[in-house]
Design a protein around this motif. Structure first.
Motif, PDB file in Angstrom:
ATOM      1  N   ASP A 168       0.902  -1.328  -0.162  1.00  0.00           N
ATOM      2  CA  ASP A 168      -0.073  -0.084   0.118  1.00  0.00           C
ATOM      3  C   ASP A 168       0.912   1.157  -0.081  1.00  0.00           C
ATOM      4  O   ASP A 168       0.471   2.146   0.833  1.00  0.00           O
ATOM      5  CB  ASP A 168      -1.004   0.078   1.221  1.00  0.00           C
ATOM      6  CG  ASP A 168      -1.906  -1.100   1.232  1.00  0.00           C
ATOM      7  OD1 ASP A 168      -2.168  -1.843   0.277  1.00  0.00           O
ATOM      8  OD2 ASP A 168      -2.159  -1.664   2.535  1.00  0.00           O
ATOM      9  N   SER A 169       1.666   1.369  -0.751  1.00  0.00           N
ATOM     10  CA  SER A 169       2.822   2.572  -1.065  1.00  0.00           C
ATOM     11  C   SER A 169       3.491   3.066   0.144  1.00  0.00           C
ATOM     12  O   SER A 169       3.809   3.825   0.219  1.00  0.00           O
ATOM     13  CB  SER A 169       1.833   3.770  -1.540  1.00  0.00           C
ATOM     14  OG  SER A 169       1.051   3.126  -2.781  1.00  0.00           O
ATOM     15  N   GLN A 170       3.758   2.024   1.098  1.00  0.00           N
ATOM     16  CA  GLN A 170       4.358   2.582   2.499  1.00  0.00           C
ATOM     17  C   GLN A 170       5.730   2.431   2.423  1.00  0.00           C
ATOM     18  O   GLN A 170       6.255   1.351   1.717  1.00  0.00           O
ATOM     19  CB  GLN A 170       4.044   1.517   3.443  1.00  0.00           C
ATOM     20  CG  GLN A 170       4.586   1.998   4.991  1.00  0.00           C
ATOM     21  CD  GLN A 170       4.267   0.911   5.783  1.00  0.00           C
ATOM     22  OE1 GLN A 170       4.295  -0.214   5.489  1.00  0.00           O
ATOM     23  NE2 GLN A 170       4.280   1.278   7.129  1.00  0.00           N
ATOM     24  N   ILE A 171       6.448   3.365   2.746  1.00  0.00           N
ATOM     25  CA  ILE A 171       7.931   3.546   2.759  1.00  0.00           C
ATOM     26  C   ILE A 171       8.373   3.479   4.015  1.00  0.00           C
ATOM     27  O   ILE A 171       8.047   4.442   4.887  1.00  0.00           O
ATOM     28  CB  ILE A 171       8.331   4.723   1.815  1.00  0.00           C
ATOM     29  CG1 ILE A 171       7.960   4.625   0.234  1.00  0.00           C
ATOM     30  CG2 ILE A 171       9.798   4.551   2.044  1.00  0.00           C
ATOM     31  CD1 ILE A 171       8.555   3.307  -0.270  1.00  0.00           C
ATOM     32  N   VAL A 172       9.467   2.677   4.604  1.00  0.00           N
ATOM     33  CA  VAL A 172       9.767   3.114   5.931  1.00  0.00           C
ATOM     34  C   VAL A 172      11.170   3.306   6.065  1.00  0.00           C
ATOM     35  O   VAL A 172      11.925   2.657   5.235  1.00  0.00           O
ATOM     36  CB  VAL A 172       9.602   1.607   6.677  1.00  0.00           C
ATOM     37  CG1 VAL A 172      10.248   1.469   8.289  1.00  0.00           C
ATOM     38  CG2 VAL A 172       8.046   1.347   6.783  1.00  0.00           C
ATOM     39  N   VAL A 173      11.822   4.215   6.652  1.00  0.00           N
ATOM     40  CA  VAL A 173      13.300   4.641   6.624  1.00  0.00           C
ATOM     41  C   VAL A 173      13.789   4.363   8.241  1.00  0.00           C
ATOM     42  O   VAL A 173      13.138   4.430   9.120  1.00  0.00           O
ATOM     43  CB  VAL A 173      13.098   6.149   6.145  1.00  0.00           C
ATOM     44  CG1 VAL A 173      14.616   6.675   6.172  1.00  0.00           C
ATOM     45  CG2 VAL A 173      12.574   6.506   5.181  1.00  0.00           C
ATOM     46  N   ALA A 174      14.971   3.772   7.993  1.00  0.00           N
ATOM     47  CA  ALA A 174      15.711   3.607   9.226  1.00  0.00           C
ATOM     48  C   ALA A 174      16.348   5.007   9.282  1.00  0.00           C
ATOM     49  O   ALA A 174      17.613   5.005   8.733  1.00  0.00           O
ATOM     50  CB  ALA A 174      16.671   2.471   9.428  1.00  0.00           C
ATOM     51  N   ASP A 175      16.273   5.853  10.279  1.00  0.00           N
ATOM     52  CA  ASP A 175      16.558   7.217  10.416  1.00  0.00           C
ATOM     53  C   ASP A 175      17.740   7.057  11.603  1.00  0.00           C
ATOM     54  O   ASP A 175      17.411   7.175  12.689  1.00  0.00           O
ATOM     55  CB  ASP A 175      15.645   8.160  10.874  1.00  0.00           C
ATOM     56  CG  ASP A 175      16.112   9.718  11.001  1.00  0.00           C
ATOM     57  OD1 ASP A 175      17.252   9.783  10.840  1.00  0.00           O
ATOM     58  OD2 ASP A 175      15.343  10.582  11.336  1.00  0.00           O
ATOM     59  N   THR A 176      18.978   6.202  10.991  1.00  0.00           N
ATOM     60  CA  THR A 176      19.832   5.831  11.877  1.00  0.00           C
ATOM     61  C   THR A 176      20.449   6.916  12.874  1.00  0.00           C
ATOM     62  O   THR A 176      20.615   6.765  14.213  1.00  0.00           O
ATOM     63  CB  THR A 176      20.960   5.286  11.111  1.00  0.00           C
ATOM     64  OG1 THR A 176      20.424   4.446   9.970  1.00  0.00           O
ATOM     65  CG2 THR A 176      21.908   4.299  11.809  1.00  0.00           C
ATOM     66  N   GLY A 177      20.776   7.966  12.581  1.00  0.00           N
ATOM     67  CA  GLY A 177      21.503   9.082  13.190  1.00  0.00           C
ATOM     68  C   GLY A 177      20.534   9.610  14.392  1.00  0.00           C
ATOM     69  O   GLY A 177      21.001  10.144  15.424  1.00  0.00           O
ATOM     70  N   ASN A 178      19.104   9.625  14.145  1.00  0.00           N
ATOM     71  CA  ASN A 178      18.132   9.935  15.056  1.00  0.00           C
ATOM     72  C   ASN A 178      17.778   8.716  15.889  1.00  0.00           C
ATOM     73  O   ASN A 178      16.704   8.930  16.749  1.00  0.00           O
ATOM     74  CB  ASN A 178      16.965  10.658  14.546  1.00  0.00           C
ATOM     75  CG  ASN A 178      17.445  11.962  13.913  1.00  0.00           C
ATOM     76  OD1 ASN A 178      18.104  12.773  14.520  1.00  0.00           O
ATOM     77  ND2 ASN A 178      17.021  12.476  12.609  1.00  0.00           N
TER      78      ASN A 178
END
Length: 282
Positions: free
Chosen positions: A35-45
């Motif tokens: 369903d168009s979902q994108i998940v980001v590992a915002d490592t620095g945060n």
């Protein structure tokens, strides 16, 4: 777009911040969900940021921060929408609900011996099985959706450094050897890996991430040069795309890529503090 590759990449948009305009910091992971979902590992945060990307437009969703996950480096989304993230400091895979609640660590049951998993990377196959690149046992460990051990595949002989794996729609497993610049393959019921490519050292510097599209084309991230290497299903070198730089469409130490159902390519562009989205044109 440069190179003579069988595909072309057209930059669409880049992700720089979350819904509250907080900037992304050194992201090392990106995963394409349903369903168009994108998940980001915002490592620095030390958090997970979510987005929806549909027909060229991008909408920021909620971000998740839990004490059990302080350094996310690789992410995947399973068929139920759960978010799985590898914590690079603890070397454990953390499972979060679609709403970002901590559901527990991936704890394999039924392992043949009391081995500790030391995951470097992992991928979830369309079947829901999880493929874990385990540097402790030098093998790919396969778990079912309930974390039960199914099998393990030893790394190939004489490898340099296996840094990532991919699993295609047929559940063929692909490995990338960063030092030797070789891709290895093991079809679904194979007992061992065999080389798919010759050494590509002439063309490839240090490939650290591997993903495939629906047609079986292979995309390698050449981390130190900041470009994408295209390899055919038959293991032939098909060219390189993108280059090192900070302008839109260029990369600096990219970390992970994913391709969604629409054929859009997402790249965690670590040292540019962004995730870039490209249209794949063939």
């Amino acid at each position: 777009t440069s190179g003579f590759a069988a595909v072309k990449l057209q930059h669409i948009v880049s992700i720089y911040q979350d819904m509250l305009q907080k900037g992304i910091n050194q992201p090392e992971g990106v995963a394409c969900g349903k369903d168009s979902q994108i998940v980001v590992a915002d490592t620095g945060n030390g958090r997970i940021a979510t987005y929806t990307f549909q027909s060229g437009s991008l909408l920021a969703g909620p971000d998740f921060k839990v004490p059990q996950l302080t350094y996310p480096v690789r992410v995947q989304v399973d068929g139920q929408g759960d978010i799985l993230a590898l914590d690079g400091k603890q070397r454990r895979i953390v499972r979060l609900s679609p709403e970002g609640e901590f559901r527990g660590y991936v704890e394999p049951t039924g392992m043949p011996s009391a081995t500790t998993l030391v995951p470097r990377s992992f991928k979830i196959a369309p079947s829901g099985n999880m493929y874990i690149l385990d540097i402790f046992s030098a093998s790919v460990v396969v778990l079912d959706p309930k974390d039960k051990f199914l099998k393990s595949l030893p790394f190939p002989d004489h490898y340099g450094f296996i840094s990532d794996l991919a699993v295609d729609n047929k559940e063929t497993v692909l490995l990338v050897d960063s030092v030797e610049s070789v891709v290895y393959t093991a079809p679904k019921d194979a007992k061992k890996f065999s080389p798919l490519t010759k050494s590509m050292k002439e063309n490839v510097n240090f490939p650290t991430n591997i993903t495939t599209d629906a047609k079986g084309m292979i995309y390698l991230i050449d981390q130190n040069v900041g470009d994408i290497i295209i390899v055919g299903q038959d293991g032939t070198f098909q060219g390189r795309l993108l280059a090192m730089g900070w302008k839109e469409g260029l990369l600096r130490y990219p970390a992970q890529a994913c391709i969604n159902r629409d054929g859009d390519l997402f790249i965690a562009d670590r040292n540019n503090n962004r995730v870039q989205i490209f249209k794949i044109a063939e």
